[in-house]
Scaffold this motif. Structure first.
Motif, PDB file in Angstrom:
ATOM      1  N   GLN A  77     -26.264  16.656  21.107  1.00 15.35           N
ATOM      2  CA  GLN A  77     -27.582  16.045  20.899  1.00 15.35           C
ATOM      3  C   GLN A  77     -28.375  16.016  22.205  1.00 15.35           C
ATOM      4  O   GLN A  77     -29.578  16.304  22.222  1.00 15.35           O
ATOM      5  CB  GLN A  77     -27.437  14.631  20.346  1.00 15.35           C
ATOM      6  N   ASN A  78     -27.708  15.654  23.283  1.00 20.59           N
ATOM      7  CA  ASN A  78     -28.394  15.581  24.581  1.00 20.59           C
ATOM      8  C   ASN A  78     -28.889  16.944  25.033  1.00 20.59           C
ATOM      9  O   ASN A  78     -29.908  17.047  25.733  1.00 20.59           O
ATOM     10  CB  ASN A  78     -27.454  14.980  25.635  1.00 20.59           C
ATOM     11  N   GLU A  79     -28.187  17.984  24.627  1.00 14.51           N
ATOM     12  CA  GLU A  79     -28.617  19.344  24.978  1.00 14.51           C
ATOM     13  C   GLU A  79     -29.816  19.787  24.144  1.00 14.51           C
ATOM     14  O   GLU A  79     -30.734  20.433  24.646  1.00 14.51           O
ATOM     15  CB  GLU A  79     -27.472  20.341  24.741  1.00 14.51           C
ATOM     16  N   VAL A  80     -29.773  19.454  22.846  1.00 13.77           N
ATOM     17  CA  VAL A  80     -30.744  19.997  21.889  1.00 13.77           C
ATOM     18  C   VAL A  80     -32.055  19.241  21.869  1.00 13.77           C
ATOM     19  O   VAL A  80     -33.135  19.850  21.806  1.00 13.77           O
ATOM     20  CB  VAL A  80     -30.130  20.018  20.466  1.00 13.77           C
ATOM     21  N   PHE A  81     -32.005  17.903  21.941  1.00 11.81           N
ATOM     22  CA  PHE A  81     -33.198  17.089  21.715  1.00 11.81           C
ATOM     23  C   PHE A  81     -33.813  16.594  23.010  1.00 11.81           C
ATOM     24  O   PHE A  81     -33.102  16.165  23.941  1.00 11.81           O
ATOM     25  CB  PHE A  81     -32.874  15.896  20.812  1.00 11.81           C
ATOM     26  N   ASP A  82     -35.130  16.636  23.037  1.00  9.00           N
ATOM     27  CA  ASP A  82     -35.892  16.058  24.152  1.00  9.00           C
ATOM     28  C   ASP A  82     -36.164  14.598  23.804  1.00  9.00           C
ATOM     29  O   ASP A  82     -37.057  14.289  23.009  1.00  9.00           O
ATOM     30  CB  ASP A  82     -37.207  16.814  24.338  1.00  9.00           C
ATOM     31  N   LYS A  83     -35.390  13.701  24.377  1.00  4.26           N
ATOM     32  CA  LYS A  83     -35.483  12.295  23.994  1.00  4.26           C
ATOM     33  C   LYS A  83     -36.721  11.604  24.567  1.00  4.26           C
ATOM     34  O   LYS A  83     -36.989  10.454  24.250  1.00  4.26           O
ATOM     35  CB  LYS A  83     -34.212  11.555  24.409  1.00  4.26           C
ATOM     36  N   GLU A 109     -21.789   2.152  24.008  1.00  6.73           N
ATOM     37  CA  GLU A 109     -22.403   2.887  25.123  1.00  6.73           C
ATOM     38  C   GLU A 109     -23.435   3.898  24.641  1.00  6.73           C
ATOM     39  O   GLU A 109     -24.424   4.170  25.337  1.00  6.73           O
ATOM     40  CB  GLU A 109     -21.314   3.596  25.935  1.00  6.73           C
ATOM     41  N   ASN A 110     -23.230   4.452  23.442  1.00  8.71           N
ATOM     42  CA  ASN A 110     -24.146   5.462  22.914  1.00  8.71           C
ATOM     43  C   ASN A 110     -25.107   4.906  21.862  1.00  8.71           C
ATOM     44  O   ASN A 110     -25.779   5.665  21.177  1.00  8.71           O
ATOM     45  CB  ASN A 110     -23.339   6.631  22.348  1.00  8.71           C
ATOM     46  N   ARG A 111     -25.156   3.591  21.764  1.00  7.59           N
ATOM     47  CA  ARG A 111     -26.114   2.881  20.910  1.00  7.59           C
ATOM     48  C   ARG A 111     -26.045   3.295  19.447  1.00  7.59           C
ATOM     49  O   ARG A 111     -27.068   3.475  18.787  1.00  7.59           O
ATOM     50  CB  ARG A 111     -27.540   3.060  21.456  1.00  7.59           C
ATOM     51  N   PHE A 112     -24.850   3.445  18.946  1.00 13.51           N
ATOM     52  CA  PHE A 112     -24.657   3.712  17.528  1.00 13.51           C
ATOM     53  C   PHE A 112     -24.763   2.405  16.751  1.00 13.51           C
ATOM     54  O   PHE A 112     -24.186   1.387  17.148  1.00 13.51           O
ATOM     55  CB  PHE A 112     -23.258   4.284  17.265  1.00 13.51           C
ATOM     56  N   GLY A 113     -25.496   2.430  15.645  1.00 13.61           N
ATOM     57  CA  GLY A 113     -25.388   1.334  14.702  1.00 13.61           C
ATOM     58  C   GLY A 113     -24.090   1.488  13.925  1.00 13.61           C
ATOM     59  O   GLY A 113     -23.699   2.606  13.587  1.00 13.61           O
ATOM     60  N   VAL A 114     -23.424   0.390  13.662  1.00 15.00           N
ATOM     61  CA  VAL A 114     -22.142   0.441  12.953  1.00 15.00           C
ATOM     62  C   VAL A 114     -22.236  -0.410  11.694  1.00 15.00           C
ATOM     63  O   VAL A 114     -22.538  -1.606  11.761  1.00 15.00           O
ATOM     64  CB  VAL A 114     -20.974  -0.050  13.836  1.00 15.00           C
ATOM     65  N   GLY A 115     -22.010   0.205  10.535  1.00 15.49           N
ATOM     66  CA  GLY A 115     -21.940  -0.504   9.268  1.00 15.49           C
ATOM     67  C   GLY A 115     -20.524  -0.446   8.735  1.00 15.49           C
ATOM     68  O   GLY A 115     -19.883   0.614   8.778  1.00 15.49           O
ATOM     69  N   ILE A 116     -20.023  -1.582   8.272  1.00 18.73           N
ATOM     70  CA  ILE A 116     -18.661  -1.639   7.757  1.00 18.73           C
ATOM     71  C   ILE A 116     -18.702  -1.972   6.270  1.00 18.73           C
ATOM     72  O   ILE A 116     -19.346  -2.940   5.860  1.00 18.73           O
ATOM     73  CB  ILE A 116     -17.818  -2.675   8.526  1.00 18.73           C
TER      74      ILE A 116
END
Length: 376
Positions: A77-83, A109-116
């Motif tokens: 993702q870091n390679e492909v997208f211009d954040k 650290e990578n700011r993922f939302g987590v749903g359980i």
């Protein structure tokens, strides 16, 4: 600029066997989605068109993919997208049993939302591994790791909505839930289906409990959908704001579907390798058929139903599963109308001077509405 949500079903494999599993019977050549397909999906996103791109990592059980693969995905993702021009959002929906401190650190650290996926006191009805999951949830709360809960309501749990609310409230966990769908393994267990009248009766009871809970501290998102339509004229749910041109789902073999819910095979949009970008998917003949069907239904709704101003024609998938994308007046329509009526009825009865009786989570928005409409 627009938002695009892509549900990445990286595997149909799972470490448990839920009674209602919607993925049961789904077959794919790939046990796990290859990195080549993930790379292809990333390349199909037009960053100049979408300023907010969300990837929901789903399954099966997505954590079976392995932490190393998730690290590889983020690096790609870091390679492909211009954040600097596009906001990339990642979230994962898991049964939680494979969460480890290493996964937790990575997601944080990578700011993922987590749903359980967890049904609280009713978890053993549909799912497995409750004894193993409860300590995981406790550990996450103690660590102050933010996560959301998604429950599935069936015929055996529908009478326990208020008790489930009390449990999640005690644990300070915002709560999402859906009523069980008749697809996958759930279709083979018709006794799990909820009678619509019973569902709406218990839902209505929960609404009043939530509305007048003076010690309220969490959100019930299913109910907030109806409240926000009236209080704020907002439709955050894809169900009532049209998912068309905004959502797609991709299975482990790279096959595209309109969204993450179960769709009959005739709604298979083809493989990602057949397209250069997602704009081509949205212009494909099969996708245009879905759009035409949705337009026909919505025109009927608009001309025949006073509730259209709120629902905007509802969810395409719900109508497909209940009969036909072009038809309206389904069970989901009945539930929606009754809940909108209930919200109006409560708002008409509540008094501003009784503000302390209103759930503090909702109080500010409700008082603003009452003042704006000269009520109470």
């Amino acid at each position: 600029m627009q938002k695009l949500t892509i549900i990445m079903k990286v595997t149909h494999e799972c470490n448990i066997q839920c009674r209602h599993c919607y993925n049961s019977g789904q077959k794919s050549c790939n046990k796990f989605m290859p990195m080549a397909i993930i790379k292809k999906v990333f390349s199909m996103v037009d960053s100049d068109k979408y300023d907010r791109i969300q990837f929901i990592w789903h399954g099966g059980e997505p954590l079976l993919l392995s932490l190393e693969k998730f690290k590889e995905i983020c690096a790609l993702q870091n390679e492909v997208f211009d954040k600097s021009t596009s906001k990339i959002i990642n979230s994962v929906q898991t049964n939680g049993l494979l969460l480890t401190p290493e996964y937790e650190d990575f997601f944080y650290e990578n700011r993922f939302g987590v749903g359980i996926s967890y049904d609280g006191i009713c978890n053993d009805i549909l799912r497995q591994g409750t004894k193993q999951l409860v300590p995981v949830l406790k550990h996450l709360r103690e660590r102050k790791f933010h996560f959301g809960i998604l429950s599935t309501i069936c015929s055996e749990s529908v009478y326990s909505l208020k008790e489930m609310y009390s449990e999640f409230k005690a644990d300070n966990l915002d709560w999402k839930f859906n009523c069980i769908f008749s697809s996958g393994r759930a279709k083979d267990e018709p006794t799990l289906m909820v009678d619509p009248e019973i569902f709406v009766a218990n839902l209505s009871d929960l609404l009043r409990t939530y509305f007048f809970d003076r010690s309220g501290n969490i959100r019930i998102y299913y109910l907030d959908v109806f409240l926000n339509m009236i209080l704020k004229n907002r439709r955050h749910s894809c169900v009532y704001s049209s998912c068309l041109y905004k959502y797609l789902s991709i299975d482990p073999d790279g096959i595209l579907y309109p969204c993450g819910r179960y769709y009959p095979e005739k709604y298979n949009l083809g493989a990602v390798d057949c397209y250069d970008n997602f704009n081509q998917v949205f212009k494909s003949k099969k996708y245009e058929q879905i759009v035409r069907g949705a337009i026909i239904r919505r025109e009927k709704c608009k001309n025949e139903c006073a509730y259209y101003i709120y629902c905007q024609g509802g969810c395409n998938n719900s109508f497909i599963l209940e009969g036909d994308i072009e038809s309206n007046n389904s069970d989901s329509c009945m539930i929606f109308k009754r809940m909108i009526d209930d919200v109006h009825e409560i708002l008409q009865s509540v008094k501003r001077k009784d503000a302390e009786q209103i759930n503090p989570v909702l109080r500010e928005d409700i008082l603003h509405y009452l003042i704006q409409h000269d009520l109470g």
